[in-house]
Scaffold this motif. Structure first.
Motif, PDB file in Angstrom:
ATOM      1  N   SER A 466      -3.224  -1.800   3.721  1.00 41.29           N
ATOM      2  CA  SER A 466      -2.631  -0.532   4.163  1.00 41.29           C
ATOM      3  C   SER A 466      -3.611   0.627   3.985  1.00 41.29           C
ATOM      4  O   SER A 466      -3.568   1.577   4.758  1.00 41.29           O
ATOM      5  N   ILE A 467      -4.493   0.519   2.982  1.00 39.55           N
ATOM      6  CA  ILE A 467      -5.544   1.544   2.887  1.00 39.55           C
ATOM      7  C   ILE A 467      -6.434   1.476   4.120  1.00 39.55           C
ATOM      8  O   ILE A 467      -6.824   2.515   4.684  1.00 39.55           O
ATOM      9  N   ILE A 469      -5.463   0.527   7.067  1.00 41.45           N
ATOM     10  CA  ILE A 469      -4.723   1.166   8.164  1.00 41.45           C
ATOM     11  C   ILE A 469      -4.910   2.675   8.096  1.00 41.45           C
ATOM     12  O   ILE A 469      -5.169   3.352   9.101  1.00 41.45           O
ATOM     13  N   GLY A 470      -4.793   3.199   6.867  1.00 38.03           N
ATOM     14  CA  GLY A 470      -4.958   4.640   6.686  1.00 38.03           C
ATOM     15  C   GLY A 470      -6.328   5.104   7.136  1.00 38.03           C
ATOM     16  O   GLY A 470      -6.465   6.140   7.798  1.00 38.03           O
ATOM     17  N   ILE A 471      -7.344   4.324   6.795  1.00 42.59           N
ATOM     18  CA  ILE A 471      -8.700   4.724   7.185  1.00 42.59           C
ATOM     19  C   ILE A 471      -8.853   4.663   8.704  1.00 42.59           C
ATOM     20  O   ILE A 471      -9.495   5.530   9.314  1.00 42.59           O
ATOM     21  N   ILE A 473      -6.481   5.258  10.798  1.00 43.34           N
ATOM     22  CA  ILE A 473      -5.842   6.491  11.294  1.00 43.34           C
ATOM     23  C   ILE A 473      -6.805   7.667  11.151  1.00 43.34           C
ATOM     24  O   ILE A 473      -6.937   8.506  12.046  1.00 43.34           O
TER      25      ILE A 473
END
Lengths: 575, 310
Positions: A466-467, A469-471, A473
């Protein structure tokens, strides 16, 4: 009795486990000290005491005979006194005396306990005895011995030497003794008492859990209001000892395993925190939170290790502190399955305690590492001018004194902290595969049933995904083109208004000012809860009365003599 | 590989995508209702998503002297915390027997991660207003955590289990907790704590636009703010969902139940929105006293009732 059959020493999984970590902490402290202790007097005696402490601790861990154990244990108390005395603060000698009196006084009580044990069993062998707690003598023996363990680990009400030591002793000494070694040894002895030497009953378990819960909450509430970096950490070290005692007090396997695991994690985290604290101290030579600030930028490695260790001990998943706290909670809930409702109290105390721990760490992180540097802080020049040292890993030239260049400490100092921070992560993410499987469960020789589920490795993996995914984004956005600007404070220019700085010291004043808490805090400030101060006040009070009697006037003494003779006369003849 | 594939699918489909969509819708409901209360028309359905996309296109500014990595990583850490929590909740809700990865205590602890990320981000931006806001957030956590823990333990007392799956399946056979007196009191406490966790009025003092201009978020712009917005919207789904699982029997996806589940969810969001629109902001000391005083007492009463089996 010949000497061979005495079985003075015994090696089992528990003592090996504690012994290994005693060795590891000694090694890391010695490495750290190479960087920390430059150009200070008495280096030889310092390292000599540390090696003696290692020997004595190993003696404590591996001895099977209680008398021999007491010899090593008492020796550790003297070494603690000597090591605190190496410090150079104005209060150092006072603090070392205090530590010696508290730890030594507890040792004296332990001797009484030893005598009771001899009276009960006629043996001093730790592995041979299983004393049921059914007589007053047995209960007293347990309590007297437990006081020794409490004083060493810094459990309330025998804690008051820990914050003082943290404030006045040299930082590596604090990282070595009260933060790690004394926790390991104190709790080790409590485990021996609880699992091997005595058969616990429900009341004694409840007593341990009550002591643990009280220590957790009271110590962390004290930590919240401290304004000295090291003293704050000292109170948190006391608070972490509460979790260990509480884990042992649950009396079921998972709780005990959790307590033992927390002993290891607490020692790792606290030792890492004190070492990072020492690295900051090396740069500024002040520990007043009001005068620090902004060190994340010049000491990135120290900052990251500090954040990891503080999140770990506050119990944020997926670090090691969480894994052990989670086991302790299950232990408490298992206590509840046997009926009763007190377990709720322990559970809430532990869970709320970790929120408060987090709060005290946020205060530290803001006041020391993030936040604006204080105007008096020499680091401000580096920061305000935006001048970041080109090679951050060169050791500071200490000859400049307070005007030393501010940059990351040299590798000799940050490598031990990084090792400990990595242990925090590894022991959390691979909790089942590494520490539990290799150290904790073998030393307890029992199978543990987890009633909850926490798949640390999988959760960490998912967190990383999920980190990612955040990156992603971030990269969909404009992260590649960032721009630095002045911060916005209602249109004012921050640099011209140093008084607009929020130092972090007053962060929790609103909480502190709540009426009922304020009374307690004021009492604490007057040392009403410091056993040492209270006892010394009582002793000096009695002294005053005695002094009044010894006024040196002959008729008074004669009157006493006559009175005594009269009483003797009555007792011996008239009755 | 199969061992890994299953949770990954849960993470991507449910934990991230579905939660984000539901969160954006919830945020739209919130804004629309607020607008109607204030006699405005309100935004169109896609507005929350458009906001985030627009923010992604804006320039990312970093305040001078801030710790860059902490400043930029904080939103992502908070975001990953929410994704992980909602994944755990979805797994336990869809298949109570599976229940791998985490239990109630794990969820309780992970729910603090977004707040930590906001606090760290605020501290890292090195702005006095952000520091003030972040410190208020921390004090708010200290305040609500005590009654929140007490109230959340009410289902644990009933079921003697900390597995979320067990809590859901217990309610399927024995009736939902909100129907019992202890459950209802605990539910009230939890709803108000959720309000504080979401930093919505009356507990929005960490962000208090009118006095400290957004608090910890004051220096965020562009991508960083977009991720924070997404995280907050996802929290607007995750927390009500957590309340549903604990007290209202979860959200079953079969026939009519999926519709009642949706109604439950909208109901919780509506209650939160109504509270937010009918109250003024309180001061931080008032909030802490409120949570340590009346809320804790109600939670303790709920716990005692739960022990008595009511």
């Amino acid at each position: 009795m010949d000497l061979i059959n005495l079985e003075l020493f015994k090696i089992d999984s528990l003592s090996t486990f504690v012994g290994v970590f005693v060795g590891l902490f000694t090694l890391l402290t010695v490495i750290y000290s190479f960087g920390f202790m430059d150009k200070k007097k008495g280096l030889f005696s310092y390292y000599f005491y540390i090696i003696l402490t290692l020997v004595a601790s190993l003696g404590v861990v591996f001895s099977n005979d209680l008398v021999l154990f007491m010899v090593f244990w008492g020796f550790l108390g003297i070494l603690l006194y000597l090591l605190i005395g190496v410090g150079e603060k104005p209060n150092t000698s006072k603090t070392s005396k205090k530590a010696l009196i508290i730890v030594g006084g507890a040792d004296a009580l332990m001797l009484l306990g030893l005598a009771l044990i001899w009276h009960l069993t006629g043996t001093f062998k730790m592995d041979g005895m299983r004393i049921p707690l059914n007589s007053a003598e047995a209960i007293w023996a347990y309590l007297l011995l437990a006081i020794g363990a409490f004083a060493k680990a810094g459990v309330m009400p025998f804690h008051s030497w820990v914050p003082d030591t943290a404030e006045d002793a040299l930082t590596p000494v604090t990282a070595y003794l009260p933060a790690s070694l004394d926790k390991l040894l104190g709790i080790y002895f409590l485990v021996r008492l609880t699992l091997n030497m005595f058969v616990m009953n429900l009341d004694m378990n409840t007593f341990l859990m009550a002591v643990g819960s009280f220590t957790i909450i009271a110590a962390v509430m004290m930590a919240l209001i401290q304004n000295d970096f090291k003293r704050l950490l000292g109170y948190l070290a006391v608070s972490s000892a509460g979790y260990m005692v509480l884990g042992l007090g649950t009396g079921n396997f998972i709780g005990i395993a959790g307590g033992l695991f927390y002993m290891l994690n607490g020692a790792i985290c606290m030792s890492c925190l004190f070492m990072t604290c020492g690295s900051v101290e090396k740069n500024v030579r002040t520990m007043d939170l009001d005068k620090l600030g902004g060190f994340a930028k010049i000491m990135p490695i120290t900052f990251i290790t500090f954040v990891i260790a503080s999140l770990a001990i506050s119990g944020v998943p997926p670090f090691n502190g969480f894994a052990s706290k989670w086991m302790i909670y299950q232990g408490i809930i298992n206590v509840g399955k046997n009926g009763g409702s007190l377990w709720m109290l322990w559970l809430v105390a532990t869970m709320f305690g970790s929120a408060l721990t987090l709060a005290s760490f946020m205060k530290l992180i803001h006041a020391v590492f993030l936040g604006q540097p204080s105007p008096e802080n020499p680091a401000r020049k580096d920061l305000a001018g935006g001048r970041i040292p080109k090679s951050p890993l060169i050791s500071p030239k200490s000859s400049h004194g307070d005007r030393a260049e501010h940059r990351e400490v040299n590798p000799v100092m940050w490598v031990p902290t990084v090792i400990l921070a990595v242990l925090c992560v590894v022991f959390g993410v691979f909790a089942y595969q590494v520490p539990l499987k290799m150290f904790i469960l073998p030393s307890l020789k029992m199978a543990v049933n987890f009633s909850g589920t926490w798949n640390a490795t999988l959760a960490t993996l998912l967190m990383l995904v999920s980190i990612a995914i955040g990156i992603i984004i971030y990269f969909l956005g404009t992260i590649t083109k960032t721009r630095e600007t002045e911060s916005f404070v209602g249109g004012e220019v921050l640099k011209e208004h140093p008084d607009m700085r929020v130092s972090g010291v007053e962060l929790y004043n609103t909480v502190q000012d709540i009426k009922s808490l304020k009374t307690i805090y004021n009492m604490a400030k007057n040392k009403a809860f410091d056993l040492y101060e209270v006892v010394s006040k009582i002793v000096f009070g009695i002294n005053k009365i005695l002094r009044y009697m010894h006024n040196g006037i002959l008729p008074t003494y004669l009157a006493w003599c006559l009175l005594g003779m009269g009483i003797l006369f009555y007792v011996l003849i008239l009755r | 590989m199969i061992y890994l594939l299953d949770p990954l699918i849960y993470l991507l489909i449910y934990g991230f995508l579905l939660t984000a969509i539901m969160g954006l819708i919830a945020s739209w409901i919130d804004r629309k209702v607020t607008a109607r209360v204030q006699y405005r028309v309100g935004p169109p359905l896609l507005q929350p998503l458009i906001d985030i996309i627009k923010l992604l296109g804006k320039e990312t500014l970093i305040p001078e002297g801030a710790s860059k990595i902490t400043f930029l990583m904080a939103p992502i850490i908070g975001f990953s915390g929410v994704v992980l929590v909602s994944t755990i909740l979805w797994i336990n809700n869809i298949d109570p027997t599976k229940s791998f990865m985490g239990d109630l205590i794990v969820v309780l602890y992970l729910l603090v991660v977004p707040s930590i990320s906001i606090i760290m981000g605020g501290f890292a931006s090195r702005n006095p207003l952000a520091s003030l806001g972040a410190s208020r957030e921390m004090k708010l956590i200290m305040g609500y955590e005590l009654p929140f823990i007490l109230a959340v333990l009410v289902p644990v007392i009933h079921t003697h289990s900390i597995r979320l799956g067990n809590i859901v399946s217990y309610q399927a056979t024995n009736g939902i907790f909100i129907g019992s007196l202890s459950g209802f009191l605990a539910w009230i406490v939890v709803i108000l704590c959720v309000q504080a966790k979401l930093a919505l009025v009356p507990f929005d003092m960490p962000e208090a636009e009118t006095e400290i201009v957004g608090g910890p978020l004051i220096e965020y712009s562009g991508s960083g703010l977009a991720v924070y917005r997404l995280m907050k919207n996802m929290m607007l789904f995750t927390l009500p969902f957590f309340v549903m699982i604990l007290f209202m029997g979860g959200w079953k996806f079969e026939g009519i139940y999926s519709l009642t589940g949706l109604l439950k969810y909208i109901g919780v969001v509506a209650i939160i929105t109504v509270i937010r629109n009918t109250n003024p902001r309180v001061r931080i000391d008032q909030a802490v006293k409120f949570f340590w005083g009346p809320m804790t007492i109600i939670a303790i009463i709920a716990v005692i009732l739960a022990f008595l089996g009511k």
